[in-house]
Design an enzyme around this catalytic site. Structure first.
Site, PDB file in Angstrom:
ATOM      1  N   TYR A 153       6.050 -10.295  -5.644  1.00 56.22           N
ATOM      2  CA  TYR A 153       6.894  -9.193  -5.170  1.00 56.22           C
ATOM      3  C   TYR A 153       8.231  -9.765  -4.724  1.00 56.22           C
ATOM      4  CZ  TYR A 153       2.089  -7.573  -4.932  1.00 56.22           C
ATOM      5  OH  TYR A 153       0.791  -7.296  -5.235  1.00 56.22           O
ATOM      6  N   HIS A 162     -12.621  -2.118   0.117  1.00 51.48           N
ATOM      7  CA  HIS A 162     -12.669  -3.432   0.755  1.00 51.48           C
ATOM      8  C   HIS A 162     -14.060  -3.518   1.358  1.00 51.48           C
ATOM      9  CE1 HIS A 162      -8.015  -3.229   1.189  1.00 51.48           C
ATOM     10  NE2 HIS A 162      -8.400  -3.487  -0.035  1.00 51.48           N
ATOM     11  N   ARG A 174       1.514  -6.580  -9.771  1.00 58.85           N
ATOM     12  CA  ARG A 174       0.141  -6.968  -9.399  1.00 58.85           C
ATOM     13  C   ARG A 174      -0.755  -6.627 -10.579  1.00 58.85           C
ATOM     14  NH1 ARG A 174      -0.034  -4.718  -4.876  1.00 58.85           N
ATOM     15  NH2 ARG A 174      -1.223  -2.798  -5.103  1.00 58.85           N
ATOM     16  N   HIS A 223       0.837  -1.205   0.000  1.00 59.55           N
ATOM     17  CA  HIS A 223       0.000   0.000   0.000  1.00 59.55           C
ATOM     18  C   HIS A 223       0.874   1.258   0.000  1.00 59.55           C
ATOM     19  CE1 HIS A 223      -3.912  -2.144   1.449  1.00 59.55           C
ATOM     20  NE2 HIS A 223      -3.615  -2.411   0.202  1.00 59.55           N
ATOM     21  N   GLU A 244      -6.784 -10.062  -7.806  1.00 60.22           N
ATOM     22  CA  GLU A 244      -5.552  -9.288  -7.861  1.00 60.22           C
ATOM     23  C   GLU A 244      -4.313 -10.041  -7.390  1.00 60.22           C
ATOM     24  OE1 GLU A 244      -5.449  -6.172  -4.754  1.00 60.22           O
ATOM     25  OE2 GLU A 244      -7.573  -6.567  -4.464  1.00 60.22           O
TER      26      GLU A 244
HETATM   27  N1  GLY Z   1      -6.155  -0.863  -3.517  1.00 51.75           N
HETATM   28  C1  GLY Z   1      -6.239  -1.770  -2.463  1.00 51.75           C
HETATM   29  C2  GLY Z   1      -6.534  -3.107  -2.928  1.00 51.75           C
HETATM   30  O1  GLY Z   1      -6.342  -3.408  -4.069  1.00 51.75           O
HETATM   31  O2  GLY Z   1      -7.021  -3.919  -2.217  1.00 51.75           O
HETATM   32 MN    MN Z   2      -6.276  -2.182  -5.706  1.00 55.15          MN
HETATM   33 MN    MN Z   3      -8.180  -4.471  -4.439  1.00 56.26          MN
END
Ligand code: GLY
Ligand code: MN
Ligand code: MN
Length: 440
Positions: A390, A363, A408, A245, A386
């Protein structure tokens, strides 16, 4: 005031809760608070964002408001809001006001938030079960104070509530299935996010800064009516992509690095959430391409599982198997292929989950299990997929040629009657599509 959805949709949601309250106990009621302004520094505030549950039930976008649902009251649906005040409004903006609130929001009764405690005293008196969101400590303190006052005066016939129940599970169960009108708004949030990612891919070059890429994205959002991002935009070049993040966005983009962008627009309250990873100079190196194709294959394998009756765990297994096999084939994981797969050997390279519910919150609410079992997908659910890999510099046991790579790939998907709809598929995603788009 213009609501984001037809008034009837909000009324239907409130009616659903009123019905559940009636079933819960003869005198149950619910209190759902709106959000407050949050101080940024001294006398400045962060841009206001309404509480998602309150917004889901009212569509009302002002701070300092409260919704009461009390099936047995003369007016079962009550809103408490800021009163009009020329002296306040000239500084801080227009207010809907008490006189307009009942009609505009389709509720039975409206009063000033300043009088809410008095009304709540009467409403809580004799209410057996009070439902409210248990993640709101300020409301809990307010309700508890009123209950104390009721308890202090039994001789006057007052009776404090005996049960305080968390309303969050009810709201989560409602919010997890999106209506047709909500899906339309989510498709718009997704389309705006798609446009922003495509623009960012064309803009990024060696020598630009991560915050400049973020600015391009936010400009694109705003030009399409999305006045805010749904979460802190992540623009991570090179090594920064390995910070999941990363929102600092301060570094200069370097020739030869990848850039990971995780950004989504908030439109009419609903979130987009897309990640793409692409080379700053427009051409993937051999190592970047090899790893990228593993993540892409994992995402495609997970997407292919999405349909009613399936679940997140099946998608996770599908993606995990491809990640493990891919990492093994590249020599990053060593050992017996079958053992590696069974042990989820990819895990150190992707410590986050495969995806999450998406809606008013990025979320979004909704459990991932139900009655102890994996929650099955149903039409109208929206989620992200997703996967990532990494490999920060210094990762032990991994050849340094792979170091500094974070990848990602994230799309937003609706579960449909027959399978799924990928709302964000139009952002270039294969190596060829990305290189072609960046060269254009
Ligand atoms: N942008 C935060 C996530 O993909 O969960
Ligand atoms: Mn995201
Ligand atoms: Mn997400």
């Amino acid at each position: 005031m213009k609501l984001s959805l037809p008034l009837d949709e909000f009324k239907k949601r409130r009616a659903h809760i009123l019905k559940k309250l009636t079933k819960a106990s003869p005198n149950a009621m619910a209190v759902i608070p709106g959000a407050q302004l949050q101080t940024r520094s001294r006398d400045t505030e962060f841009p206001f964002r309404q509480d998602s549950d309150f917004f889901y039930l009212t569509g009302f976008d002002e701070p300092n408001a409260l919704l009461v649902l009390a099936p047995n009251a003369d007016d079962p649906v009550q809103i408490y809001c800021q009163p009009t005040s020329p002296s306040e409004e000239v500084w801080h903006g227009r207010r809907l006001g008490v006189d307009n609130a009942a009609d505009a929001l389709g509720v039975d009764f409206a009063a000033s938030i300043e009088d809410a405690d008095d009304y709540l005293f009467a409403l809580l008196d004799g209410a057996e079960q009070v439902f409210y969101p248990h993640d709101k400590p300020e409301l809990a303190a307010q309700l508890s104070m009123i209950a104390d006052e009721l308890r202090a005066a039994p001789k006057k016939g007052h009776q404090a509530p005996t049960a305080w129940v968390d309303i969050n599970p009810w709201l989560a169960d409602m919010r997890i299935i999106k209506s047709a009108a909500e899906l339309d708004l989510m498709r718009q949030a997704a389309a705006i996010s798609v446009a922003a990612h495509k623009r960012a891919m064309r803009f990024a070059k060696p020598g630009k800064f991560e915050y400049q890429v973020a600015a391009e994205i936010h400009h694109e959002f705003a030009m399409h009516g999305a006045l805010s991002a749904a979460y802190g935009t992540i623009c991570g070049g090179g090594e920064n992509a390995c910070i999941l993040h990363y929102t600092e966005n301060k570094s200069e983009l370097r020739d030869g690095d990848l850039l990971l962008i995780d950004a989504g627009a908030e439109f009419a309250g609903y979130a987009g959430d897309i990640t793409r990873t692409f080379p700053v100079n427009g051409r993937f190196s051999a190592e970047q391409k090899a790893l990228y194709n593993v993540v892409l294959a994992a995402q495609e394998a997970a997407l292919a599982t999405l349909k009613p009756g399936s679940d997140m765990a099946k998608a996770f297994e599908a993606a995990g198997d491809v990640l493990t096999t891919g990492l093994h084939e590249l020599g990053i994981l060593q050992g017996d292929a079958r053992d590696l797969m069974e042990n989820h050997a990819f895990r150190p390279f992707m410590i986050h989950g495969l995806g999450h519910w998406l809606g008013l919150d990025v979320h979004d609410v909704g459990t991932y299990t139900q009655a102890g079992k994996k929650r099955k997908f149903e039409p109208g659910m929206v989620l992200t997929i997703e996967p990532g890999i990494y490999i920060p510099t210094g990762t032990e046991g991994v050849d340094s040629k792979w170091h500094g790579i974070g990848i990602r790939i994230e799309d937003d998907v609706i579960i449909t009657e027959t399978g799924h709809e990928n709302m964000t598929a139009k952002v270039p995603k294969t190596v060829e599509e990305i290189e072609q788009w960046m060269a254009g």
